[in-house]
Each structure stands twice: as C-alpha cells, then as structure tokens.
Design an enzyme around this catalytic site. Sequence first.
Site, PDB file in Angstrom:
ATOM      1  CG  ASP A 155      -2.051   0.994   1.096  1.00 35.82           C
ATOM      2  OD1 ASP A 155      -3.212   0.564   0.958  1.00 35.82           O
ATOM      3  OD2 ASP A 155      -1.779   2.221   1.127  1.00 35.82           O
ATOM      4  CB  ILE A 156       0.807   4.271  -2.155  1.00 35.50           C
ATOM      5  CG1 ILE A 156       1.904   5.125  -2.734  1.00 35.50           C
ATOM      6  CG2 ILE A 156      -0.440   5.084  -1.838  1.00 35.50           C
ATOM      7  CD1 ILE A 156       1.583   5.684  -4.119  1.00 35.50           C
TER       8      ILE A 156
ATOM      9  CG  ASN B 201     -12.457  -0.513   3.559  1.00 36.65           C
ATOM     10  OD1 ASN B 201     -12.950  -0.809   4.649  1.00 36.65           O
ATOM     11  ND2 ASN B 201     -11.246   0.002   3.438  1.00 36.65           N
TER      12      ASN B 201
ATOM     13  CD  GLU C 294      -9.056   6.147   0.291  1.00 37.52           C
ATOM     14  OE1 GLU C 294      -8.042   5.998  -0.417  1.00 37.52           O
ATOM     15  OE2 GLU C 294      -9.023   6.506   1.477  1.00 37.52           O
ATOM     16  CB  VAL C 295      -9.148   1.869  -5.059  1.00 38.68           C
ATOM     17  CG1 VAL C 295      -8.795   1.366  -6.453  1.00 38.68           C
ATOM     18  CG2 VAL C 295      -8.137   2.910  -4.579  1.00 38.68           C
TER      19      VAL C 295
ATOM     20  CG  HIS D 136      -8.677  -3.036  -2.556  1.00 39.23           C
ATOM     21  ND1 HIS D 136      -9.573  -2.298  -3.272  1.00 39.23           N
ATOM     22  CD2 HIS D 136      -8.488  -2.386  -1.382  1.00 39.23           C
ATOM     23  CE1 HIS D 136      -9.929  -1.226  -2.578  1.00 39.23           C
ATOM     24  NE2 HIS D 136      -9.293  -1.256  -1.416  1.00 39.23           N
TER      25      HIS D 136
ATOM     26  CG  HIS E  95      -6.676  -2.875   2.975  1.00 44.13           C
ATOM     27  ND1 HIS E  95      -5.947  -1.721   2.815  1.00 44.13           N
ATOM     28  CD2 HIS E  95      -7.881  -2.637   2.411  1.00 44.13           C
ATOM     29  CE1 HIS E  95      -6.689  -0.815   2.192  1.00 44.13           C
ATOM     30  NE2 HIS E  95      -7.872  -1.342   1.932  1.00 44.13           N
TER      31      HIS E  95
END
Length: 139
Positions: A52-53, A110, A118-119, A123, A125
């Site tokens: 993760d960025i 999420n 958000e994206v 995905h 995490h």
Amino acid sequence: MRAKAVPALPKNSPAPAANVAYDRNNVFARILRGEIPCQKVYEDEHVLAFNDIRPQAPVHVLVIPKGEYVSFDDFAAKAPATEQAAFVAAVGKVARQLGVAESGFRILANHGADANQEVPHFHVHIFGGKRLGRMLPRE
Ligand code: AMP
C-alpha cells in the site's frame, strides 16, 4: 451480545454493487496494465499483491484480482469459482510470504460508501507486523 437478525434476501435479487459499472481508469486497473508502478510482492495468473502506498502498519499489502470487479460484493457475485479460490489461496500465500502468518495479521475489504471504499477495484488489505488492537474504534 445477541446478533441482529438478518432479513432474508428475496430470491434472485441482484447483489447491490454487482450492477455498478467497472471504471477501467481506476488506479488499480492502471497498475494492472503497467501504467502506474507498484511495489509487487506476489503475482500469479489471477492475482497481484503490492505494498500500500500509504501504509497503516509495518506490513500493509493489497491483494487484488486481475479480473474487473468493483468490490467484494461484485467479486462474490460474479467471479468464477476458480478465480475466487485462487484469490483466497493467494491471500494465504502472501501472508505466509510476508512472515505474518505466525505472528498474526488482519485482512480487511472495504465495500461501498459506509466502509469508505476509495478504489473501485476489489481488494483485500493485509495488515501485520505489530499488535493491531481492536477491529473497529469504539464509538
Ligand atoms: P480502500 O479504502 O479500501 O479503497 O483503500 C484503498 C487503498 O489503496 C488505500 O489504502 C490507499 O493508500 C491505496 N492506494 C491508492 N493508490 C495506490 C497506489 N498507487 N499504490 C498502492 N496503493 C495505493
């Protein structure tokens, strides 16, 4: 604490997010096409995993399917069983590869507005590398 009763879904009702159109310009789609770099930690036929960025734990990795799925709900409703199985196996492999399978880790997905997704590419995490505390902050 007693769990709330979950109302039964009407038969054949579409899953809520399954009808949201996939945005091919979302950041993870661009990572999959190689248009944006990522710090890859794992890849196979169906799955990519990368750091993760904006890490929120010493280990914070995102695992994404290569197919076009908006969210967990979309993935659960539409992905073939082979892709779903490959995804679950990859999450386990990545956690072991990252060295957190013994010490413990948290997986989180999420989905939608209430979860602050958000994206809009499904995905998971993987968090680890420290004591993570409670699942959700108490209100
Ligand atoms: P979510 O709220 O579950 O949709 O989380 C999206 C995650 O994607 C956040 O933790 C972001 O830090 C992460 N993220 C966004 N852009 C990138 C990127 N280019 N590379 C890696 N992670 C990213």
